[in-house]
Design a protein around this motif. Structure first.
Motif, PDB file in Angstrom:
ATOM      1  N   ALA A  91       0.826  -1.215   0.000  1.00  9.49           N
ATOM      2  CA  ALA A  91       0.000   0.000   0.000  1.00  9.49           C
ATOM      3  C   ALA A  91       0.860   1.265   0.000  1.00  9.49           C
ATOM      4  O   ALA A  91       0.544   2.235  -0.700  1.00  9.49           O
ATOM      5  CB  ALA A  91      -0.944  -0.010   1.199  1.00  9.49           C
ATOM      6  N   TRP A  92       1.952   1.271   0.784  1.00  8.05           N
ATOM      7  CA  TRP A  92       2.783   2.483   0.869  1.00  8.05           C
ATOM      8  C   TRP A  92       3.383   2.834  -0.492  1.00  8.05           C
ATOM      9  O   TRP A  92       3.507   4.017  -0.845  1.00  8.05           O
ATOM     10  CB  TRP A  92       3.898   2.318   1.910  1.00  8.05           C
ATOM     11  CG  TRP A  92       4.972   1.335   1.546  1.00  8.05           C
ATOM     12  CD1 TRP A  92       5.041   0.014   1.884  1.00  8.05           C
ATOM     13  CD2 TRP A  92       6.131   1.579   0.722  1.00  8.05           C
ATOM     14  NE1 TRP A  92       6.160  -0.578   1.351  1.00  8.05           N
ATOM     15  CE2 TRP A  92       6.853   0.364   0.635  1.00  8.05           C
ATOM     16  CE3 TRP A  92       6.638   2.705   0.075  1.00  8.05           C
ATOM     17  CZ2 TRP A  92       8.047   0.255  -0.074  1.00  8.05           C
ATOM     18  CZ3 TRP A  92       7.822   2.599  -0.646  1.00  8.05           C
ATOM     19  CH2 TRP A  92       8.514   1.383  -0.715  1.00  8.05           C
ATOM     20  N   LEU A  93       3.726   1.795  -1.274  1.00  9.62           N
ATOM     21  CA  LEU A  93       4.301   2.042  -2.594  1.00  9.62           C
ATOM     22  C   LEU A  93       3.229   2.564  -3.555  1.00  9.62           C
ATOM     23  O   LEU A  93       3.483   3.498  -4.329  1.00  9.62           O
ATOM     24  CB  LEU A  93       4.926   0.765  -3.140  1.00  9.62           C
ATOM     25  CG  LEU A  93       5.637   0.872  -4.492  1.00  9.62           C
ATOM     26  CD1 LEU A  93       6.692   1.974  -4.467  1.00  9.62           C
ATOM     27  CD2 LEU A  93       6.265  -0.468  -4.877  1.00  9.62           C
ATOM     28  N   TRP A  94       2.041   1.971  -3.485  1.00 11.44           N
ATOM     29  CA  TRP A  94       0.944   2.454  -4.321  1.00 11.44           C
ATOM     30  C   TRP A  94       0.629   3.922  -4.016  1.00 11.44           C
ATOM     31  O   TRP A  94       0.445   4.730  -4.933  1.00 11.44           O
ATOM     32  CB  TRP A  94      -0.312   1.609  -4.105  1.00 11.44           C
ATOM     33  CG  TRP A  94      -0.455   0.436  -5.025  1.00 11.44           C
ATOM     34  CD1 TRP A  94      -0.503  -0.892  -4.695  1.00 11.44           C
ATOM     35  CD2 TRP A  94      -0.558   0.480  -6.455  1.00 11.44           C
ATOM     36  NE1 TRP A  94      -0.632  -1.669  -5.816  1.00 11.44           N
ATOM     37  CE2 TRP A  94      -0.676  -0.857  -6.915  1.00 11.44           C
ATOM     38  CE3 TRP A  94      -0.567   1.517  -7.394  1.00 11.44           C
ATOM     39  CZ2 TRP A  94      -0.802  -1.177  -8.262  1.00 11.44           C
ATOM     40  CZ3 TRP A  94      -0.702   1.196  -8.737  1.00 11.44           C
ATOM     41  CH2 TRP A  94      -0.812  -0.123  -9.164  1.00 11.44           C
ATOM     42  N   TRP A  95       0.564   4.262  -2.736  1.00 12.55           N
ATOM     43  CA  TRP A  95       0.232   5.647  -2.365  1.00 12.55           C
ATOM     44  C   TRP A  95       1.356   6.608  -2.759  1.00 12.55           C
ATOM     45  O   TRP A  95       1.098   7.744  -3.158  1.00 12.55           O
ATOM     46  CB  TRP A  95      -0.064   5.754  -0.872  1.00 12.55           C
ATOM     47  CG  TRP A  95      -1.440   5.274  -0.527  1.00 12.55           C
ATOM     48  CD1 TRP A  95      -1.775   4.181   0.216  1.00 12.55           C
ATOM     49  CD2 TRP A  95      -2.672   5.875  -0.937  1.00 12.55           C
ATOM     50  NE1 TRP A  95      -3.135   4.051   0.287  1.00 12.55           N
ATOM     51  CE2 TRP A  95      -3.717   5.084  -0.399  1.00 12.55           C
ATOM     52  CE3 TRP A  95      -3.012   6.996  -1.691  1.00 12.55           C
ATOM     53  CZ2 TRP A  95      -5.068   5.388  -0.600  1.00 12.55           C
ATOM     54  CZ3 TRP A  95      -4.343   7.302  -1.893  1.00 12.55           C
ATOM     55  CH2 TRP A  95      -5.353   6.510  -1.357  1.00 12.55           C
ATOM     56  N   THR A  96       2.612   6.170  -2.665  1.00  8.84           N
ATOM     57  CA  THR A  96       3.737   7.013  -3.089  1.00  8.84           C
ATOM     58  C   THR A  96       3.647   7.302  -4.587  1.00  8.84           C
ATOM     59  O   THR A  96       3.780   8.453  -5.022  1.00  8.84           O
ATOM     60  CB  THR A  96       5.079   6.324  -2.773  1.00  8.84           C
ATOM     61  OG1 THR A  96       5.198   6.104  -1.368  1.00  8.84           O
ATOM     62  CG2 THR A  96       6.249   7.189  -3.244  1.00  8.84           C
TER      63      THR A  96
END
Length: 213
Positions: A102-107
């Motif tokens: 999720a953190w990569l998608w949001w970044t």
């Protein structure tokens, strides 16, 4: 108003297609996020809506240029429709967080949306003074972005049985396309910002210098 001086009505097919894309955005988002994004049928529906939106984007631009139906409404609404659809895809995929954390998608979502909306706002702000043509890197970025988002919207990685390996491979290819799209998002965004600064300073942009050569 066109360069020839004739008035073009906003009521035309290209603008209708652009408006259709805007209307499709909430339906696309609902289909993508239905049942947390785990419903195969609705993911395919979302993919179909995304594909139709990208196809009409190509069609309305071609029609407007071919039949001289470019309008101020179209110039403003067309990029808004594009960014709304791709933005909804990015946000929806970040919420679902398939394949990538999720953190990569949001970044990725924040980086892409800040660049896309920033460039759109800047392009519109100087539209009456100079036309900032899309560079080849920007066109490739858009293509890779569409390929990547379309690949992730489709539930390839959720397929089971004999299709599981193929589905996973398609998501890996989508991830590679997404990486290329993000890199080009940053580089083409920097090139555009540089040209805007040059224009504001009264210096020729890259496109203007090439035209003079």
């Amino acid at each position: 108003m066109t360069d020839s001086g004739r008035t073009v009505s906003n009521w035309n097919v290209p603008n209708a297609l652009t408006t259709l894309r805007i209307v499709m955005v909430p339906f696309f988002g609902w289909a993508l996020l239905h049942d947390g994004g785990q419903d195969l049928t609705w993911r395919w529906v979302a993919w179909a809506l995304f594909a139709v939106a990208m196809l009409t984007d190509k069609i309305d631009g071609d029609l407007a240029r071919k039949h001289d139906l470019v309008t101020d409404f179209g110039k403003i609404a067309d990029p808004i429709a594009d960014k709304a659809m791709t933005g909804m895809a990015l946000i929806g995929l970040a919420i679902i967080a398939d394949f990538l954390p999720a953190w990569l998608w949001w970044t990725v979502t924040v980086v892409v949306l800040v660049r896309e909306w920033g460039v759109t706002a800047a392009r519109l702000s100087v539209a009456r003074e100079v036309v900032m043509p899309a560079k080849q890197s920007g066109k490739v970025k858009t293509t890779m972005q569409v390929v990547a988002l379309g690949g992730f919207v489709a539930p390839f990685g959720l397929l089971e049985g004999g299709l599981e390996t193929i589905g996973d491979a398609l998501w890996w290819l989508s991830a590679a396309a997404l990486l290329v799209a993000v890199v080009l998002t940053l580089t083409s965004g920097w090139e555009f910002a540089r040209d805007v600064v040059r224009h504001r300073a009264g210096r020729p942009t890259t496109a203007e210098r090439q035209a003079q050569d």
